[in-house]
Design a protein around this motif. Structure first.
Motif, PDB file in Angstrom:
ATOM      1  N   SER A   1       2.388  18.793  -4.148  1.00  0.00           N
ATOM      2  CA  SER A   1       3.580  19.555  -3.718  1.00  0.00           C
ATOM      3  C   SER A   1       4.572  18.667  -2.961  1.00  0.00           C
ATOM      4  N   ARG A   2       4.827  17.507  -3.521  1.00  0.00           N
ATOM      5  CA  ARG A   2       5.772  16.553  -2.940  1.00  0.00           C
ATOM      6  C   ARG A   2       6.742  16.094  -4.016  1.00  0.00           C
ATOM      7  N   THR A   3       7.815  15.425  -3.595  1.00  0.00           N
ATOM      8  CA  THR A   3       8.781  14.887  -4.545  1.00  0.00           C
ATOM      9  C   THR A   3       8.468  13.420  -4.828  1.00  0.00           C
TER      10      THR A   3
ATOM     11  N   LYS B   1       0.836  -1.206   0.000  1.00  0.00           N
ATOM     12  CA  LYS B   1       0.000   0.000   0.000  1.00  0.00           C
ATOM     13  C   LYS B   1       0.864   1.247   0.000  1.00  0.00           C
ATOM     14  N   ASN B   2       0.369   2.271  -0.672  1.00  0.00           N
ATOM     15  CA  ASN B   2       1.075   3.548  -0.714  1.00  0.00           C
ATOM     16  C   ASN B   2       0.416   4.497   0.290  1.00  0.00           C
ATOM     17  N   LEU B   3       0.779   4.318   1.559  1.00  0.00           N
ATOM     18  CA  LEU B   3       0.204   5.158   2.604  1.00  0.00           C
ATOM     19  C   LEU B   3       0.738   6.583   2.540  1.00  0.00           C
ATOM     20  N   LYS B   4       1.960   6.751   2.001  1.00  0.00           N
ATOM     21  CA  LYS B   4       2.529   8.096   1.882  1.00  0.00           C
ATOM     22  C   LYS B   4       1.682   8.941   0.931  1.00  0.00           C
ATOM     23  N   LEU B   5       1.238   8.333  -0.152  1.00  0.00           N
ATOM     24  CA  LEU B   5       0.379   9.045  -1.105  1.00  0.00           C
ATOM     25  C   LEU B   5      -0.945   9.411  -0.448  1.00  0.00           C
ATOM     26  N   LYS B   6      -1.543   8.454   0.236  1.00  0.00           N
ATOM     27  CA  LYS B   6      -2.829   8.715   0.886  1.00  0.00           C
ATOM     28  C   LYS B   6      -2.696   9.827   1.926  1.00  0.00           C
TER      29      LYS B   6
ATOM     30  N   VAL C   1      -4.633  13.438   1.894  1.00  0.00           N
ATOM     31  CA  VAL C   1      -5.497  13.855   3.002  1.00  0.00           C
ATOM     32  C   VAL C   1      -5.014  15.187   3.594  1.00  0.00           C
ATOM     33  N   GLU C   2      -3.690  15.348   3.699  1.00  0.00           N
ATOM     34  CA  GLU C   2      -3.139  16.609   4.225  1.00  0.00           C
ATOM     35  C   GLU C   2      -3.511  17.796   3.344  1.00  0.00           C
ATOM     36  N   LYS C   3      -3.636  17.557   2.042  1.00  0.00           N
ATOM     37  CA  LYS C   3      -4.057  18.615   1.107  1.00  0.00           C
ATOM     38  C   LYS C   3      -5.580  18.759   1.069  1.00  0.00           C
ATOM     39  N   ASP C   4      -6.273  17.935   1.873  1.00  0.00           N
ATOM     40  CA  ASP C   4      -7.730  17.953   1.949  1.00  0.00           C
ATOM     41  C   ASP C   4      -8.369  17.666   0.594  1.00  0.00           C
ATOM     42  N   LEU C   5      -7.823  16.664  -0.100  1.00  0.00           N
ATOM     43  CA  LEU C   5      -8.359  16.254  -1.398  1.00  0.00           C
ATOM     44  C   LEU C   5      -8.953  14.855  -1.299  1.00  0.00           C
ATOM     45  N   SER C   6     -10.075  14.654  -1.960  1.00  0.00           N
ATOM     46  CA  SER C   6     -10.622  13.306  -2.092  1.00  0.00           C
ATOM     47  C   SER C   6      -9.875  12.600  -3.226  1.00  0.00           C
ATOM     48  N   GLN C   7     -10.066  11.293  -3.323  1.00  0.00           N
ATOM     49  CA  GLN C   7      -9.472  10.562  -4.447  1.00  0.00           C
ATOM     50  C   GLN C   7      -9.977  11.134  -5.764  1.00  0.00           C
TER      51      GLN C   7
ATOM     52  N   LEU D   1       2.600  10.041 -14.712  1.00  0.00           N
ATOM     53  CA  LEU D   1       1.506  10.147 -13.747  1.00  0.00           C
ATOM     54  C   LEU D   1       2.067  10.384 -12.346  1.00  0.00           C
ATOM     55  N   CYS D   2       3.147   9.713 -11.993  1.00  0.00           N
ATOM     56  CA  CYS D   2       3.792   9.943 -10.690  1.00  0.00           C
ATOM     57  C   CYS D   2       4.182  11.408 -10.544  1.00  0.00           C
ATOM     58  N   ILE D   3       4.766  11.968 -11.587  1.00  0.00           N
ATOM     59  CA  ILE D   3       5.195  13.368 -11.551  1.00  0.00           C
ATOM     60  C   ILE D   3       3.990  14.293 -11.409  1.00  0.00           C
ATOM     61  N   ALA D   4       2.918  14.011 -12.135  1.00  0.00           N
ATOM     62  CA  ALA D   4       1.708  14.833 -12.043  1.00  0.00           C
ATOM     63  C   ALA D   4       1.128  14.783 -10.625  1.00  0.00           C
ATOM     64  N   ILE D   5       1.116  13.610 -10.033  1.00  0.00           N
ATOM     65  CA  ILE D   5       0.615  13.464  -8.661  1.00  0.00           C
ATOM     66  C   ILE D   5       1.495  14.254  -7.700  1.00  0.00           C
ATOM     67  N   CYS D   6       2.802  14.143  -7.864  1.00  0.00           N
ATOM     68  CA  CYS D   6       3.732  14.879  -7.004  1.00  0.00           C
ATOM     69  C   CYS D   6       3.515  16.384  -7.112  1.00  0.00           C
ATOM     70  N   LYS D   7       3.345  16.877  -8.316  1.00  0.00           N
ATOM     71  CA  LYS D   7       3.104  18.320  -8.504  1.00  0.00           C
ATOM     72  C   LYS D   7       1.797  18.739  -7.849  1.00  0.00           C
ATOM     73  N   ALA D   8       0.759  17.934  -8.007  1.00  0.00           N
ATOM     74  CA  ALA D   8      -0.550  18.262  -7.440  1.00  0.00           C
ATOM     75  C   ALA D   8      -0.507  18.285  -5.911  1.00  0.00           C
TER      76      ALA D   8
END
Length: 64
Positions: free
Chosen positions: A54-56, A2-7, A11-17, A45-52
């Motif tokens: 604000s993570r590396t 599981k990718n708990l870091k992504l989740k 959640v910290e950005k207050d975004l739903s899936q 897609l990983c890069i797009a998620i990271c940008k959205a």
């Protein structure tokens, strides 16, 4: 695995899936599968998620 870091970052950005999925141009199910570790996203897609979120890439996708 599981990718708990992504989740947690989502959640910290207050975004739903669904909201994150719309930001990066995929379905909610894709985000759910990535979080469950059942789908390996492309690098773009990983890069797009990271940008959205604000993570590396290391923050979200590197396994310790």
């Amino acid at each position: 695995m599981k990718n708990l870091k992504l989740k947690m970052a989502r959640v910290e950005k207050d975004l739903s899936q669904d909201e994150l999925a719309q930001l990066v141009g995929v379905s909610r199910q894709t985000i759910g599968l990535i979080e469950l570790g059942k789908y390996n996203p492309s690098l773009s897609l990983c890069i797009a998620i990271c940008k959205a979120l604000s993570r590396t890439l290391n923050d979200l996708f590197w396994e310790d």
